[in-house]
Design an enzyme around this catalytic site. Structure first.
Site, mmCIF file in Angstrom:
data_model
loop_
_atom_site.group_PDB
_atom_site.id
_atom_site.type_symbol
_atom_site.label_atom_id
_atom_site.label_comp_id
_atom_site.label_asym_id
_atom_site.label_seq_id
_atom_site.Cartn_x
_atom_site.Cartn_y
_atom_site.Cartn_z
ATOM 1 N N ASP A 127 13.280 -1.687 -3.302
ATOM 2 C CA ASP A 127 13.659 -2.144 -2.143
ATOM 3 C C ASP A 127 15.151 -2.574 -1.773
ATOM 4 O OD1 ASP A 127 13.016 -2.897 0.725
ATOM 5 O OD2 ASP A 127 11.460 -4.362 0.000
ATOM 6 N N ASP A 157 8.512 -0.451 8.253
ATOM 7 C CA ASP A 157 8.057 -1.716 8.129
ATOM 8 C C ASP A 157 6.799 -1.624 9.264
ATOM 9 O OD1 ASP A 157 8.870 -2.463 5.610
ATOM 10 O OD2 ASP A 157 10.131 -3.969 6.576
HETATM 11 C C1 DGJ Z 1 10.646 -4.923 2.977
HETATM 12 C C2 DGJ Z 1 9.672 -3.850 2.672
HETATM 13 O O1 DGJ Z 1 10.128 -2.826 3.535
HETATM 14 C C3 DGJ Z 1 8.439 -4.366 2.562
HETATM 15 O O2 DGJ Z 1 7.316 -3.293 2.528
HETATM 16 C C4 DGJ Z 1 8.017 -5.256 1.617
HETATM 17 O O3 DGJ Z 1 8.304 -4.865 0.458
HETATM 18 C C5 DGJ Z 1 9.135 -6.396 1.730
HETATM 19 N N1 DGJ Z 1 10.350 -5.835 1.905
HETATM 20 C C6 DGJ Z 1 8.907 -7.368 0.544
HETATM 21 O O4 DGJ Z 1 9.814 -8.397 0.685
#
Ligand code: DGJ
Length: 708
Positions: free
Chosen positions: A441, A508
């Site tokens: 991430d 997201d």
């Molecule tokens: C952002 C990501 O896109 C989410 O899927 C998740 O992993 C969060 N970060 C976790 O902090």
């Protein structure tokens, strides 16, 4: 194939031809395949140039801009020589496409400084894509600065609409088409990442067809489009020249990232070619052609609030439904109970993992699921042991208060010490839990760009070189691990990252209504097997919309299927529905993940969106139609299926969906299905629609050839 006759070089792919006049640095032609033997003389002295520079009488945006030792910016690159290479050269420190591909190398020299400009054109015949890159070598006796080096210049003549894929967090890659008229327009990122806002993939659409451009790079980029009064439309793509100033000492060189260009008669054909290219020449490793597992991720199910029991309960329910991989997301390390702290502390939170990561991973594996782990290696929280012991690892400008985003700072990945540290600790995380999947991430963009001893004008790119060194080393160390990239959703969804990560978290925003658009926009440049796509809870956490479980599944099948919710809260009946979905997906995932992808409507501009995956021999297909809203008094929308054999007869059956009573089954000719406009009768009979606010209507059809 590349053929050279005198100074005319012809680059051929099965469906396109590019003709360059090497000594004059001119494009004579690019477009639909030429079948005639030649005769290009009448096209010489073309205003379409393969590069451009300051110092002549061309005042269009330049592809090359150097700051000479005398302080001036003029260059006058002249043709030196050309070569056809049988092997595609690598670009030092940067990811690039790979595979057999004959390459044309062109060399130009600035006579007064002896600085050389090299251009490379690699032909990928299996996908009609041409990869282009450029390099400056300082053969002068003094230092110079590169102020701009576009990877590719493409000059077109005529009127073009410039299509970009724009958005923001939770709304990535929305397709926008602009008629620039006369003037300059650019699409760029200054965020130190490709960004949610503007993807580097762009298209120019004209009378002859569509040109697609992409960049194998994950940092600041710029795609510039200039239509001058003469009728020339210039496209430049490459590293953003914003703040860019790269010093080259005598003998040193600078390589721009690779760009790719493709021509096709229409958008659908263009994306099929781009997909073939990405699948064959960008995605690497053991997972390249392998079917991807169905996963469950705990993020939206628990956020930071979990313990061993909660995790195992979700895993048990998921196993019952046939899920194959459990992914433990953010919150398993240090004191990470919220997003205020602990990034950088990649040691186990023993309490939340019930005795450590390995322990939890083993228990999940004992249930019959593979184990995957979330990391965010490029970041640091000020409230972390790492920061307390190595404050100098953080990217900060001395004497200035740093900008925090999501309460965190970035690591100075331009520093080799920091890079080596990240490789070591992240490798240790992967080894100690035996992960078969890693989600990498990246949850903020860059500011406070600073590294001791690194010139400001070089910082952004030096960060990228450091980042690629780190992901290169880690992904090489774990060749059997499936890597999924993520940047607060799809903020770094680009070809640079796909050289390391076989898939990418698309957004997201997991609302099916929004995902139809986001996945549609993403699909123009990136194949469905690279798009992470999950069924999440309702009401949706991002939009508040609700959609039936079957609708969420139909939409998620447009990428790599996963579930992201607390499945332990599902009723027996819901687990039964998921079990049927997963079983169906497993049976059909080869087709869904690797089939030829077509869009069934313009998700941004019509009542109907959706996709279709078609097998190579066109004997099988799966189609998902997604209808936005019910309009009273207006007939149900019609769909034109795509990619079938016109003369074959197909059996079309709807997948059994628990939200529809009636199943659909009929036979029809391929030409009728593609040209006849099949009316989606009964699409609004979704039994669960009234219980779901903001829902869309989707049905999945299986299409099988029954007669030639
Ligand atoms: C952002 C990501 O896109 C989410 O899927 C998740 O992993 C969060 N970060 C976790 O902090």
């Amino acid at each position: 194939m590349i053929r050279k006759k005198g100074q005319v070089v012809r680059l051929e792919t099965p469906n396109t031809t590019l003709v360059i006049k090497a000594d004059k640095a001119e494009y004579l032609y690019y477009g639909k395949k030429l079948t005639s033997a030649g005769g290009f003389e009448a096209f010489y002295d073309s205003p379409r140039k393969i590069f451009s520079q300051f110092g002549g009488c061309d005042y269009t945006e330049y592809s090359v801009l150097l700051e000479n030792a005398d302080g001036g910016f003029s260059t006058a690159f002249e043709y030196s020589k050309s070569k056809i290479l049988t092997e595609k050269p690598e670009i030092a420190g940067l990811p690039s496409s790979y595979g057999e591909g004959k390459t044309l190398e062109l060399k130009y020299i600035d006579p007064s400084t002896k600085v050389c400009l090299y251009l490379y054109y690699t032909v990928f015949e299996d996908s009609d894509v041409i990869a282009v890159s450029s390099r400056i070598v300082n053969n002068s006796k003094k230092e110079i600065f590169v102020r701009r080096l576009s990877s590719l210049q493409m000059d077109l003549m005529g009127e073009y609409a410039f299509v970009t894929f724009e958005g923001m967090w939770g709304r990535e890659r929305q397709k926008i088409s602009r008629n620039v008229g006369k003037g300059v327009f650019y699409n760029d990122s200054k965020k130190g990442m490709t960004s949610h806002e503007r993807n580097p993939f762009v298209m120019a659409e004209g009378k002859e067809g569509v040109f697609g451009f992409n960049l194998v790079y994950s940092g600041n980029h710029k795609e510039l489009f200039e239509c001058d009064g003469y009728g020339r439309a210039r496209v430049l793509t490459g590293i953003n020249d914003f703040m860019f100033r790269w010093k080259l000492l005598p003998g040193e060189e600078f390589a721009a990232p690779e760009a790719v260009v493709c021509f096709a008669p229409d958008e659908d054909a263009l994306s099929c070619r781009m997909h073939a290219f990405v699948s064959e020449h960008i995605i690497r490793g053991k997972w390249k052609k392998r079917e991807r597992p169905v996963l469950i991720n705990n993020w939206e199910g628990t956020y930071f609030d979990f313990n061993e029991e909660k995790i195992l309960n979700i895993a048990r329910a998921a196993k019952k439904a046939g899920v194959e991989l459990f992914v433990l997301d953010d919150g398993w390390f240090g004191k990470r109970d919220n997003d205020l702290c602990a990034l950088g502390d990649w040691f186990d939170n023993v309490e939340k993992t019930g005795g450590g990561l390995k322990n939890l991973a083993d228990k999940i594996r004992a249930l019959g699921l593979d184990f995957g782990i979330w990391v965010e290696p490029e970041m640091i929280s000020e409230d972390s042991d790492l920061y307390r012991s190595h404050p100098n690892f953080a990217m900060k400008i001395p004497g200035r208060e740093p900008t925090r985003m999501r309460n965190q700072l970035m690591l100075n990945m331009a520093d080799e010490k920091v890079q080596n540290y990240v490789v070591r600790v992240i490798s240790d995380v992967i080894s100690r839990c035996g992960a078969s999947y890693v989600k990498w991430d990246f949850n903020r963009s860059m500011s406070d760009c600073y590294g001791k001893g690194i010139a400001q004008g070089e910082y952004f790119h030096r960060y990228m070189l450091g980042y690629y060194r780190v992901v290169g080393k880690i992904t090489k160390k774990f060749p059997f691990v499936l890597f999924e990239g993520c940047a607060g959703g799809g903020g770094r969804f680009d070809l640079g990252n796909l050289c390391y990560f076989q898939q990418y978290w698309t957004s997201d925003d997991t609302d099916a209504r929004e995902r139809v658009k986001i996945q549609d926009g993403t699909s123009y440049a990136y194949p469905q097997v690279t798009m992470g796509s999950h069924v999440s809870a309702c009401p949706n956490h991002q939009t508040g919309n609700s959609n039936p479980l079957e609708t969420r599944f139909n939409v998620a099948c447009g990428g790599v299927l996963g579930y992201e919710l607390d499945m332990s809260k599902f009723s027996e009946e819901e687990i039964g529905v998921v079990a049927e979905q997963v079983a169906f997906y497993k049976q059909n995932r080869k087709l869904l993940q690797f089939g030829e992808y077509h869009r069934l409507g313009d998700a941004f501009d019509s009542a109907l969106g959706g996709y279709m995956a078609v097998s190579k021999d066109r004997s099988q297909a799966i189609a998902v139609v997604a209808v936005n809203a019910r309009v009273i008094g207006v007939a149900e929308p019609t769909v034109l299926f795509k990619g079938l054999l016109p003369s074959a007869v197909y059996e079309v059956t709807s997948r059994k969906q628990s939200n529809y009573e009636k199943d659909i089954s009929f036979t029809a000719g391929g030409d009728m299905l593609m040209n006849g406009g099949y009316m989606l009768r009964g699409i609004f009979d979704d039994k669960e629609a009234s219980a779901n606010s903001g829902c869309i209507y989707t049905r999945m059809f299986m299409i099988k050839k029954c007669k030639n």
